[in-house]
Design a protein around this motif. Structure first.
Motif, PDB file in Angstrom:
ATOM      1  N   ARG A  79       4.845 -36.127  19.404  1.00  0.00           N
ATOM      2  CA  ARG A  79       4.971 -35.433  20.692  1.00  0.00           C
ATOM      3  C   ARG A  79       6.333 -34.774  20.876  1.00  0.00           C
ATOM      4  N   VAL A  80       7.394 -35.379  20.308  1.00  0.00           N
ATOM      5  CA  VAL A  80       8.750 -34.897  20.559  1.00  0.00           C
ATOM      6  C   VAL A  80       9.444 -34.369  19.305  1.00  0.00           C
ATOM      7  N   MET A  81       9.273 -35.060  18.190  1.00  0.00           N
ATOM      8  CA  MET A  81      10.019 -34.747  16.975  1.00  0.00           C
ATOM      9  C   MET A  81       9.099 -34.265  15.857  1.00  0.00           C
ATOM     10  N   ALA A  82       9.740 -33.696  14.813  1.00  0.00           N
ATOM     11  CA  ALA A  82       8.999 -33.245  13.631  1.00  0.00           C
ATOM     12  C   ALA A  82       9.848 -33.495  12.394  1.00  0.00           C
ATOM     13  N   GLN A  83       9.169 -33.762  11.297  1.00  0.00           N
ATOM     14  CA  GLN A  83       9.811 -33.868   9.987  1.00  0.00           C
ATOM     15  C   GLN A  83       9.344 -32.675   9.176  1.00  0.00           C
ATOM     16  N   VAL A  84      10.303 -31.906   8.668  1.00  0.00           N
ATOM     17  CA  VAL A  84       9.990 -30.722   7.874  1.00  0.00           C
ATOM     18  C   VAL A  84      10.540 -30.931   6.469  1.00  0.00           C
ATOM     19  N   ASP A  85       9.673 -30.832   5.470  1.00  0.00           N
ATOM     20  CA  ASP A  85      10.071 -30.963   4.068  1.00  0.00           C
ATOM     21  C   ASP A  85      10.159 -29.564   3.466  1.00  0.00           C
ATOM     22  N   ILE A  86      11.278 -29.289   2.791  1.00  0.00           N
ATOM     23  CA  ILE A  86      11.493 -28.008   2.116  1.00  0.00           C
ATOM     24  C   ILE A  86      11.769 -28.295   0.651  1.00  0.00           C
ATOM     25  N   GLN A  87      11.090 -27.584  -0.225  1.00  0.00           N
ATOM     26  CA  GLN A  87      11.371 -27.663  -1.658  1.00  0.00           C
ATOM     27  C   GLN A  87      12.234 -26.462  -2.008  1.00  0.00           C
ATOM     28  N   ALA A  88      13.490 -26.716  -2.363  1.00  0.00           N
ATOM     29  CA  ALA A  88      14.443 -25.656  -2.696  1.00  0.00           C
ATOM     30  C   ALA A  88      14.805 -25.817  -4.164  1.00  0.00           C
ATOM     31  N   GLY A  89      14.109 -25.098  -5.028  1.00  0.00           N
ATOM     32  CA  GLY A  89      14.298 -25.293  -6.459  1.00  0.00           C
ATOM     33  C   GLY A  89      13.863 -26.702  -6.802  1.00  0.00           C
ATOM     34  N   PRO A  90      14.687 -27.443  -7.529  1.00  0.00           N
ATOM     35  CA  PRO A  90      14.300 -28.809  -7.883  1.00  0.00           C
ATOM     36  C   PRO A  90      14.609 -29.824  -6.776  1.00  0.00           C
ATOM     37  N   TYR A  91      15.114 -29.361  -5.629  1.00  0.00           N
ATOM     38  CA  TYR A  91      15.570 -30.270  -4.588  1.00  0.00           C
ATOM     39  C   TYR A  91      14.624 -30.319  -3.404  1.00  0.00           C
ATOM     40  N   ARG A  92      14.340 -31.540  -2.940  1.00  0.00           N
ATOM     41  CA  ARG A  92      13.561 -31.748  -1.720  1.00  0.00           C
ATOM     42  C   ARG A  92      14.545 -32.012  -0.591  1.00  0.00           C
ATOM     43  N   VAL A  93      14.467 -31.210   0.454  1.00  0.00           N
ATOM     44  CA  VAL A  93      15.322 -31.363   1.619  1.00  0.00           C
ATOM     45  C   VAL A  93      14.423 -31.726   2.791  1.00  0.00           C
ATOM     46  N   VAL A  94      14.782 -32.777   3.516  1.00  0.00           N
ATOM     47  CA  VAL A  94      13.998 -33.228   4.657  1.00  0.00           C
ATOM     48  C   VAL A  94      14.841 -33.053   5.912  1.00  0.00           C
ATOM     49  N   SER A  95      14.269 -32.399   6.920  1.00  0.00           N
ATOM     50  CA  SER A  95      14.960 -32.194   8.181  1.00  0.00           C
ATOM     51  C   SER A  95      14.167 -32.837   9.304  1.00  0.00           C
ATOM     52  N   LEU A  96      14.862 -33.555  10.161  1.00  0.00           N
ATOM     53  CA  LEU A  96      14.264 -34.076  11.382  1.00  0.00           C
ATOM     54  C   LEU A  96      14.741 -33.188  12.516  1.00  0.00           C
ATOM     55  N   MET A  97      13.795 -32.610  13.232  1.00  0.00           N
ATOM     56  CA  MET A  97      14.135 -31.671  14.293  1.00  0.00           C
ATOM     57  C   MET A  97      13.129 -31.800  15.426  1.00  0.00           C
ATOM     58  N   SER A  98      13.394 -31.114  16.509  1.00  0.00           N
ATOM     59  CA  SER A  98      12.468 -31.213  17.633  1.00  0.00           C
ATOM     60  C   SER A  98      11.170 -30.480  17.300  1.00  0.00           C
ATOM     61  N   ARG A  99      10.087 -30.978  17.854  1.00  0.00           N
ATOM     62  CA  ARG A  99       8.799 -30.310  17.692  1.00  0.00           C
ATOM     63  C   ARG A  99       8.865 -28.908  18.291  1.00  0.00           C
ATOM     64  N   GLU A 100       9.579 -28.795  19.416  1.00  0.00           N
ATOM     65  CA  GLU A 100       9.723 -27.504  20.080  1.00  0.00           C
ATOM     66  C   GLU A 100      10.349 -26.471  19.143  1.00  0.00           C
ATOM     67  N   ALA A 101      11.375 -26.867  18.376  1.00  0.00           N
ATOM     68  CA  ALA A 101      12.024 -25.940  17.445  1.00  0.00           C
ATOM     69  C   ALA A 101      11.059 -25.506  16.349  1.00  0.00           C
ATOM     70  N   VAL A 102      10.289 -26.447  15.821  1.00  0.00           N
ATOM     71  CA  VAL A 102       9.308 -26.116  14.778  1.00  0.00           C
ATOM     72  C   VAL A 102       8.298 -25.110  15.322  1.00  0.00           C
ATOM     73  N   ASP A 103       7.820 -25.358  16.542  1.00  0.00           N
ATOM     74  CA  ASP A 103       6.836 -24.449  17.149  1.00  0.00           C
ATOM     75  C   ASP A 103       7.430 -23.079  17.433  1.00  0.00           C
ATOM     76  N   GLU A 104       8.653 -23.038  17.960  1.00  0.00           N
ATOM     77  CA  GLU A 104       9.308 -21.756  18.262  1.00  0.00           C
ATOM     78  C   GLU A 104       9.553 -20.930  17.003  1.00  0.00           C
ATOM     79  N   MET A 105       9.889 -21.600  15.900  1.00  0.00           N
ATOM     80  CA  MET A 105      10.133 -20.898  14.639  1.00  0.00           C
ATOM     81  C   MET A 105       8.837 -20.606  13.895  1.00  0.00           C
ATOM     82  N   ASP A 106       7.737 -21.111  14.411  1.00  0.00           N
ATOM     83  CA  ASP A 106       6.421 -20.939  13.798  1.00  0.00           C
ATOM     84  C   ASP A 106       6.445 -21.392  12.333  1.00  0.00           C
ATOM     85  N   LEU A 107       7.109 -22.541  12.102  1.00  0.00           N
ATOM     86  CA  LEU A 107       7.151 -23.085  10.742  1.00  0.00           C
ATOM     87  C   LEU A 107       5.786 -23.650  10.385  1.00  0.00           C
TER      88      LEU A 107
END
Length: 127
Positions: A79-107
């Protein structure tokens, strides 16, 4: 002194081996031949070249210098937060951010994203 073969340099720079070969052939990146005839790049030359690639006007408006371009591979939202996983080359980057930010960025899974990392503590390990 450390020396890196074309493939190793490409992996460290996050580009293809063909791109590194073009830079070497074009004179942008110095290379020599090792005892087996393979092209190698000294660690100091590779470091200087990597620094030159990082000096970009696009960074002028931010103090964060660590940017990893990649693809979103997973998003988990509550309801409030989101976990976003990004694969950048051989690296996995995990970001914890607000759900609102994910929705606004249309990720979405499959979206292109840049992980911008700013930290006061960075752990460095030697492989």
């Amino acid at each position: 002194m450390a020396a890196f073969r074309i493939g190793e340099a490409a992996q460290l720079l996050g580009v293809s081996a063909d791109t590194v070969r073009r830079w070497v052939d074009g004179g942008r990146l110095p290379a020599a031949r090792d005892e087996h005839g393979h092209r190698v790049i000294t660690g100091t030359d590779l470091a200087a070249f990597a620094r030159s690639l990082a000096e970009s006007p696009s960074l002028a408006g931010s103090s964060a210098r660590n940017r990893l371009r990649g693809i979103v591979t997973a998003i988990v939202k509550d309801r409030v937060m989101a976990q976003v996983d990004i694969q950048a080359g051989p690296y996995r980057v995990v970001s914890l951010m607000s759900r609102e930010a994910v929705d606004e960025m249309d990720l979405r899974v499959g979206s292109l994203a840049v992980a911008v990392i700013k930290s006061t503590a960075v752990v460095v390990e030697k492989p």
